[in-house]
Design an enzyme around this catalytic site. Structure first.
Site, PDB file in Angstrom:
ATOM      1  N   GLY A 199       0.772  -1.093   0.059  1.00  0.00           N
ATOM      2  CA  GLY A 199       0.126   0.080  -0.127  1.00  0.00           C
ATOM      3  C   GLY A 199       0.834   1.160   0.010  1.00  0.00           C
ATOM      4  N   SER A 200       0.567   2.265  -0.878  1.00  0.00           N
ATOM      5  CA  SER A 200       1.672   3.450  -1.001  1.00  0.00           C
ATOM      6  C   SER A 200       1.052   4.379  -1.963  1.00  0.00           C
ATOM      7  CB  SER A 200       2.796   2.982  -1.578  1.00  0.00           C
ATOM      8  OG  SER A 200       2.745   2.001  -2.328  1.00  0.00           O
ATOM      9  N   ARG A 201       1.834   5.424  -2.109  1.00  0.00           N
ATOM     10  CA  ARG A 201       1.434   6.229  -3.205  1.00  0.00           C
ATOM     11  C   ARG A 201       2.816   6.984  -3.797  1.00  0.00           C
ATOM     12  NH1 ARG A 201      -0.846  11.950  -0.337  1.00  0.00           N
ATOM     13  NH2 ARG A 201       0.738  13.410  -1.559  1.00  0.00           N
TER      14      ARG A 201
END
Length: 219
Positions: free
Chosen positions: A188-190
């Site tokens: 999960g990330s950006r």
């Protein structure tokens, strides 16, 4: 061709062993309870499939060009706005943010050709990746690449609420090639891209971006 990112090798091996042992172990322990046995075995298989899909690394040949910037990751474009960038440029930049859900490919690829001018890791919090302060307070890496056409382009890998490790292969002084493996963000990330003010952006809010395929900007 389906392949998996090297960063997932250890967890894939361990998960596979646990799943195989778990399925055979449950078969013996719950031999007389067919319903519960099937539920547990299916759950183990489901968790293994989720891990495999998370670390998948689809082969994508980039249309290499200094005249465009490619999406470095798969995900959804959630921000396109002018912001003040305090770490490196210390002035206003046009930021494009791509949010990756757990089901997206999490390989980070170089968005442009060029020389790495800056690469730094920052420990930090694990706020949800879409939080406004995530780019300043979360665990992150900041990389600046000097490109022949665009000048200096920054990208920032940002950990999310579930991410516990960011892998960054960029080293200051190295020459990088658009589309090649730049790292990985686990669970999960950006990723934020920073452009000079006035840069024409070719994507829209809510648009699905595909790493190595979607053109974020073109000159």
């Amino acid at each position: 061709m389906l392949k998996f990112h090297p960063e997932g090798s250890k967890i894939i091996l361990i998960s596979t062993l646990i799943t195989v042992l778990g399925i055979f172990g449950v078969d013996s322990l719950l031999h007389d309870n067919t319903v519960l046995r099937i539920i547990v075995q299916c759950t183990l298989l489901f968790l293994l499939i989720m891990i495999l899909q998370f670390f998948r690394d689809p082969v994508r040949v980039a249309d290499n060009s200094d005249n465009h910037v490619l999406a470095p990751v798969d995900g959804k474009v959630v921000v396109i706005e002018e912001v003040f960038e305090p770490e490196y440029f210390k002035d206003k930049r046009l930021m494009v943010s791509i949010f990756m859900s757990p089901i997206n490919v999490h390989v980070t690829r170089y968005a442009v050709n060029g020389i790495v001018k800056y690469s730094k890791y920052h420990p930090g919090k694990f706020l949800v990746a879409w939080h406004p302060k995530a780019s300043e307070e979360n665990e992150r890496t900041t990389v600046v690449i000097e490109n022949r056409v665009y000048g200096e382009i920054m990208y920032r890998q940002i950990a999310g609420a579930l991410a516990k490790r960011i892998v960054n292969y960029a080293v200051e002084g190295m020459r990088v090639v658009q589309g090649k493996d730049a790292g990985f963000i686990k669970f999960g990330s950006r990723v934020d891209l920073y452009f000079p003010i006035g840069t024409e952006i070719n994507v829209k809010l809510g648009q699905k971006a595909i790493g190595n395929k979607t053109i974020i900007s073109k000159k």
